[in-house]
Write an enzyme that holds these catalytic residues in place. Structure first.
Site, mmCIF file in Angstrom:
data_model
loop_
_atom_site.group_PDB
_atom_site.id
_atom_site.type_symbol
_atom_site.label_atom_id
_atom_site.label_comp_id
_atom_site.label_asym_id
_atom_site.label_seq_id
_atom_site.Cartn_x
_atom_site.Cartn_y
_atom_site.Cartn_z
ATOM 1 N N LYS A 194 31.249 28.825 0.520
ATOM 2 C CA LYS A 194 31.034 28.991 1.969
ATOM 3 C C LYS A 194 30.259 27.795 2.535
ATOM 4 O O LYS A 194 30.655 27.200 3.531
ATOM 5 C CB LYS A 194 30.254 30.289 2.269
ATOM 6 C CG LYS A 194 30.939 31.558 1.758
ATOM 7 C CD LYS A 194 30.154 32.815 2.093
ATOM 8 C CE LYS A 194 28.803 32.947 1.411
ATOM 9 N NZ LYS A 194 28.872 33.088 -0.060
ATOM 10 N N ARG A 240 27.036 40.258 6.767
ATOM 11 C CA ARG A 240 27.169 40.680 5.372
ATOM 12 C C ARG A 240 27.179 42.183 5.229
ATOM 13 O O ARG A 240 27.281 42.687 4.111
ATOM 14 C CB ARG A 240 25.973 40.164 4.591
ATOM 15 C CG ARG A 240 26.256 38.957 3.723
ATOM 16 C CD ARG A 240 24.913 38.532 3.209
ATOM 17 N NE ARG A 240 24.954 37.942 1.924
ATOM 18 C CZ ARG A 240 24.903 36.623 1.722
ATOM 19 N NH1 ARG A 240 24.877 35.793 2.731
ATOM 20 N NH2 ARG A 240 24.874 36.154 0.506
ATOM 21 N N ARG A 288 24.555 25.379 -11.012
ATOM 22 C CA ARG A 288 23.766 24.896 -9.875
ATOM 23 C C ARG A 288 22.264 25.084 -10.105
ATOM 24 O O ARG A 288 21.481 24.160 -9.897
ATOM 25 C CB ARG A 288 24.192 25.615 -8.594
ATOM 26 C CG ARG A 288 23.411 25.116 -7.379
ATOM 27 C CD ARG A 288 23.853 25.793 -6.122
ATOM 28 N NE ARG A 288 23.660 27.230 -6.208
ATOM 29 C CZ ARG A 288 24.022 28.071 -5.265
ATOM 30 N NH1 ARG A 288 24.611 27.646 -4.177
ATOM 31 N NH2 ARG A 288 23.806 29.366 -5.418
ATOM 32 N N ARG A 300 19.919 27.390 -8.526
ATOM 33 C CA ARG A 300 19.012 27.772 -7.438
ATOM 34 C C ARG A 300 18.119 28.906 -7.968
ATOM 35 O O ARG A 300 18.492 29.547 -8.948
ATOM 36 C CB ARG A 300 19.882 28.268 -6.261
ATOM 37 C CG ARG A 300 19.292 28.020 -4.887
ATOM 38 C CD ARG A 300 20.316 28.258 -3.783
ATOM 39 N NE ARG A 300 20.724 29.640 -3.631
ATOM 40 C CZ ARG A 300 21.705 30.045 -2.831
ATOM 41 N NH1 ARG A 300 22.375 29.167 -2.098
ATOM 42 N NH2 ARG A 300 22.029 31.322 -2.765
ATOM 43 N N ARG A 340 23.586 40.063 -7.065
ATOM 44 C CA ARG A 340 24.216 39.514 -5.847
ATOM 45 C C ARG A 340 25.681 39.942 -5.774
ATOM 46 O O ARG A 340 26.177 40.285 -4.701
ATOM 47 C CB ARG A 340 24.091 37.981 -5.828
ATOM 48 C CG ARG A 340 22.672 37.514 -5.488
ATOM 49 C CD ARG A 340 22.411 36.081 -5.912
ATOM 50 N NE ARG A 340 23.222 35.101 -5.214
ATOM 51 C CZ ARG A 340 23.408 33.851 -5.650
ATOM 52 N NH1 ARG A 340 22.833 33.439 -6.783
ATOM 53 N NH2 ARG A 340 24.151 33.017 -4.968
#
Ligand code: AP5
Ligand code: MG
Length: 188
Positions: free
Chosen positions: A13, A86, A125, A127, A138
């Protein structure tokens, strides 16, 4: 032009919104980025606890952020919503906000990517919310609370599904085609 990017964690996104922002010259509104940038404020700290647990931040906090951001000048020409709405109540709040401004939503881009690819992307990644148990939460939150928005927007006739399992440039081409065809059908 008002466009929503919908998709599970890691779908691309943010990556694609950045490209589309440059292509269309409109604002990019990422609720996740706004919340991360606010981490030194009381609001950001309250939100940070949910984010680190992989859970959604309460709707009233997120809707308040979007109301504020939408009143900024750069949103007048249009806006790409990345990671918002969301939940169904967030989608209803967005409908009300945009109706008040006479700027209806034109397009919802739902990016599809197989879960195994998403896990690989997020693990690479790193994070703070990218550790395996937070990633799993998530995904659970996405399935339970966000995925119903696909039917919500399909029912409104503004949903376009994008196959996001390809290189970023190729995915962007697919998005650009969907956007261009929406722009040309709206002008007739
Ligand atoms: P948010 O920041 O929105 O995170 P997310 O939805 O989990 O998604 P990501 O940002 O991880 O992924 P993305 O789809 O943007 O993909 P990206 O382009 O980065 O939300 C974080 C948290 O904030 C939530 O858990 C919640 O707590 C809170 N929050 C935010 N909004 C909220 C709301 N509205 N309501 C309630 N709570 C809210 O790409 C991911 C990785 O993959 C990158 O490393 C990228 O380089 C790579 N990549 C991208 N595209 C490709 C490709 N085509 N091929 C290979 N790799 C790729
Ligand atoms: Mg993102």
């Amino acid at each position: 032009m008002r466009i929503v990017f919908l998709g599970p964690p890691g779908a691309g996104k943010g990556t694609q919104a950045q490209r589309l922002k440059d292509y269309l010259g409109i604002a990019h509104l990422s609720t996740g980025e706004i919340l991360r940038d606010a981490q030194d404020t009381p609001l950001g700290q309250a939100a940070g606890r949910y984010m680190l647990a992989g859970q959604l931040v309460p709707d009233d906090i997120v809707v308040g952020i979007v109301v504020e951001r939408l009143s900024e000048k750069d949103c007048e020409r249009g806006c790409l919503f990345d990671g918002f709405p969301r939940t169904v109540p967030q989608a209803e709040a967005l409908d009300r906000m945009l109706a008040e401004r006479g700027m209806p939503l034109k397009l919802v881009l739902a990016i599809d990517v197989p879960e195994s690819d998403l896990i690989a992307r997020l693990s690479e990644r790193g994070r703070p919310d990218d550790d395996p148990s937070t990633i799993a939460e998530r995904f659970r939150q996405y399935t339970a609370l966000t995925q119903p928005l696909i039917d919500y927007y399909r029912g409104r006739g503004i949903l376009r599904q994008i196959d996001g399992a390809a290189a970023p440039n190729e995915v962007f081409e697919r998005i650009r085609n969907a956007v261009d065809s929406t722009v040309s059908s709206n002008s007739h």
